[in-house]
Design an enzyme around this catalytic site. Structure first.
Site, short mmCIF file in Angstrom:
data_model
loop_
_atom_site.label_atom_id
_atom_site.label_comp_id
_atom_site.label_asym_id
_atom_site.label_seq_id
_atom_site.Cartn_x
_atom_site.Cartn_y
_atom_site.Cartn_z
N ALA A 34 5.97 -0.65 -8.43
CA ALA A 34 5.26 -1.01 -7.20
C ALA A 34 5.18 -2.62 -7.37
CB ALA A 34 3.79 -0.69 -7.17
N PRO A 35 5.14 -3.41 -6.00
CA PRO A 35 4.95 -4.69 -6.00
C PRO A 35 3.93 -5.38 -6.47
CG PRO A 35 5.74 -3.85 -3.83
CD PRO A 35 5.23 -2.60 -4.71
N GLY A 36 3.90 -6.57 -7.17
CA GLY A 36 2.58 -7.05 -7.66
C GLY A 36 2.84 -7.45 -9.26
N ILE A 37 1.63 -8.01 -9.64
CA ILE A 37 1.63 -8.36 -11.14
C ILE A 37 1.43 -6.89 -11.96
CG2 ILE A 37 0.45 -9.70 -13.02
CD1 ILE A 37 -0.33 -11.76 -10.75
N ARG A 38 2.17 -6.93 -12.81
CA ARG A 38 2.06 -5.86 -13.66
C ARG A 38 0.73 -5.70 -14.30
NH1 ARG A 38 6.70 -5.29 -12.46
NH2 ARG A 38 8.47 -4.70 -13.56
N GLY A 39 -0.14 -4.52 -14.29
CA GLY A 39 -1.43 -4.20 -14.69
C GLY A 39 -1.16 -4.27 -16.25
N LEU A 40 -2.45 -4.17 -16.96
CA LEU A 40 -2.53 -4.43 -18.53
C LEU A 40 -2.83 -2.86 -18.72
CD1 LEU A 40 -4.41 -7.37 -19.19
CD2 LEU A 40 -2.07 -7.29 -19.23
N LYS A 90 -0.28 5.91 -10.11
CA LYS A 90 -0.73 5.20 -11.35
C LYS A 90 -0.70 5.91 -12.46
CE LYS A 90 -4.04 2.29 -10.22
NZ LYS A 90 -5.23 1.71 -9.54
N ASP A 96 -10.16 5.46 -2.73
CA ASP A 96 -10.63 6.78 -3.38
C ASP A 96 -9.05 7.15 -4.06
OD1 ASP A 96 -11.41 9.33 -4.04
OD2 ASP A 96 -11.28 10.12 -1.96
#
Length: 570
Positions: free
Chosen positions: A317-323, A338, A373
């Site tokens: 997914a686009p965006g900064i990688r989550g931790l 997710k 949600d």
């Protein structure tokens, strides 16, 4: 009853009995919504919402336990399960909630086999039959005469939809509605009105009630919603009339708590709503009505159909990688998937179970239009050839414990699915219109404030953890650090003459220093300046302490799901 005496017809009956108990108790909670609204029992409204969500799993567990007392499911042949499904279909003949019963059946089979066998021959991966919308339409709508004036039609409406409380000012509300309808319809439309159709059931959520319907012309119709609120004195008043599809879409949005709608014919209510909101999918509307388990079933069917009709690949997914979460999507489909990572960054002092608990908390909480949600799945299968090699490698590197690579599929043991939005950091980086940038930053601050007033501290408030919808609303979607407001101690930064003494000062694990928020909510200097101009109070401990006091006093926030400009003057 011995195991030998049990037939698959009896097991089918036990499952249907479990569903009907679940639906009966569900409706008992729902039908009391009107009384809670009339008596302004707002805390009871929130508790009822939580109770209704937990009810499904409770009855499911009870039903599965009962089945295990009758026979040993693991010892049955595949033919037994195929026959059981057919017997269950027979029981559902003319059943008014057959589609919900099929979902409950799926839940029973899923629980028995731990979601490891998803097979249409033994489950309802596809529905047993299609629902023909309109069949039960007379049972869910009221039709009002329009032969006379707009005002007389509204008077008919309020004669029918009665509440056990007086109006604050009935004539004023009647005038507001009459004049607004006349202003929003052209003369030609007013002369072509044939009837007014309204759903019989009122829609309750939070501190509001809604009447939903449409004005029918010769070849078209205009949807409308009458929003009703209670005054502090316990009197009813009309707060707004919504007639734009955009406003109705937000009202039924994915970031809000589920409605309480008392009906025996949910499929017909959903069919009517989709005629008003053709861009909403069936699963979104079922979910909005509180049938979130069936919404999940219908989503999965829609997802499988989309896979058959498309050929693009799943990708990161686009965006900064989550931790904490690995996020990916199918570009042609409107959701994000997710998965909880195997290991978290050092800065994240949390466990996998903590993350799961946070998502459960949001599911049962009033999301007030600001928290997305999610649907939770176990053993979700994706065709391997549809997964981009870069994504597959990253899944193996970061989520290896949660995936299993099979010959033609990738099995994901646990995941969340969430509505796709544009990450706010990407939106602000690409948007060039100063007004849109300012509005997004304004709404970001409002989102944080409204989430806090709903008794949730968002924790990680970096703007990358928020998305923006196509309607320009900012929504929070990163839940791994959320907690109740009472679980944090908002303080001023301890003062010392020694600039390097911070580590030696008294700081507890639950201490939060709002003065530091300005350094990380938004990064760029010009964006930070706008945020400070619009929401400087967020950087003071006093603001957060005051919110804590309001929450502790039992103040229930009501965030209207429509623009302030739509509100009628009182």
């Amino acid at each position: 009853m011995s195991i030998k005496q049990v037939t698959n017809q009896q097991i089918a009956y036990e499952i249907l009995k479990g569903f009907e108990k679940s639906f009966r108790l569900y409706n008992r909670i729902t039908s009391d919504a009107k009384k809670r609204f009339e008596t302004s029992k707002w805390r009871a409204c929130q508790q009822a919402s939580r109770d209704r969500i937990s009810l499904y799993e409770s009855i499911l567990t009870e039903t599965v336990a009962q089945i295990y007392t009758l026979f040993l499911p693991q010892q049955q042949s595949p033919e037994f399960w195929r026959s059981l499904k057919q017997d269950f279909v027979v029981l559902l003949d003319d059943h008014p909630q057959f589609e919900l019963a099929e979902t409950f059946y799926n839940s029973v089979i899923g629980r028995i086999f731990k979601h490891q066998r998803i097979d249409d021959s033994m489950m309802f991966v596809l529905p047993s039959r299609c629902y023909l919308s309109g069949v039960n339409r007379p049972r869910v709508i009221n039709i009002f005469d329009t032969d006379k004036t707009v005002k007389s039609t509204l008077q008919q409406m309020f004669t029918h939809y009665r509440f056990n409380v007086p109006f604050e000012n009935y004539q004023r509300d009647l005038h507001n509605l009459t004049s607004t309808i006349k202003a929003r319809l052209s003369f030609e439309q007013l002369t072509q009105v044939k009837r007014v159709e309204m759903l019989q059931s009122e829609f309750f959520r939070g501190r509001a009630a809604y009447l939903v319907g449409r004005i029918c012309f010769e070849d078209d119709y205009k949807p409308f919603v009458v929003a009703l609120l209670m005054s502090e004195a316990g009197e009813l008043y009309v707060d707004a009339l919504l007639t734009e599809k955009r406003d109705l879409s937000v009202l039924f949005g994915f970031a809000r708590a589920y409605f309480m709608v008392d009906t025996q014919y949910p499929a017909e209510v959903v069919a009517f709503l989709q005629e008003l909101l053709p861009n909403k999918k069936h699963f979104e509307l079922y979910t909005a009505l509180g049938f979130y388990k069936h919404g999940k079933t219908v989503f999965y069917r829609n997802f499988l159909q989309h896979l058959e009709e498309s050929d693009d690949q799943f990708e990161i997914a686009p965006g900064i990688r989550g931790l904490v979460m690995m996020c990916f999507h199918l570009p042609s489909y409107g959701v994000v998937i997710k998965i909880i990572k195997d290991e978290f960054a050092e800065s994240k002092k949390i466990t996998r179970q903590h993350v799961i608990d946070c998502y459960k908390l949001v599911k049962s909480h009033d999301r007030i239009g600001r928290m997305a949600d999610t649907h939770e799945f176990a053993n979700f299968r994706l065709p391997k050839h549809r997964i981009h090699p870069d994504l597959l490698q990253e899944l193996q590197d970061t989520c290896g414990n949660s995936i299993e690579i099979l010959e033609d599929e990738v099995l994901i043991k646990h995941l969340y699915i969430e509505r796709k939005m544009t990450p706010l950091n990407i939106y602000l980086a690409n948007e060039t219109d100063p007004d849109k940038i300012r509005n997004a930053i304004l709404d970001l601050g409002l989102a944080i404030k409204q989430i806090a007033a709903a008794n949730i501290f968002p924790g990680d408030m970096l703007h990358k953890n928020f998305g923006i919808t196509r309607h320009g609303r900012v929504i929070f979607y990163d839940y791994d650090e959320i907690c109740y407001m009472s679980e944090r101690n908002f303080r001023k930064i301890p003062q010392s003459d020694d600039p390097y003494a911070m580590d030696t000062l008294s700081v507890a694990p639950n201490d939060v220093f709002p003065e530091q928020f300005e350094h990380f909510i938004v990064g760029k200097r010009e964006l930070k300046a706008i945020f400070k101009e619009l929401h400087a109070d967020l950087f003071t401990p006093e603001y957060w302490q005051n919110v804590q006091k309001q929450v502790a006093n039992g103040d229930i926030i009501h965030v209207i799901p429509y623009p302030e400009s739509d509100k009628f003057q009182r």
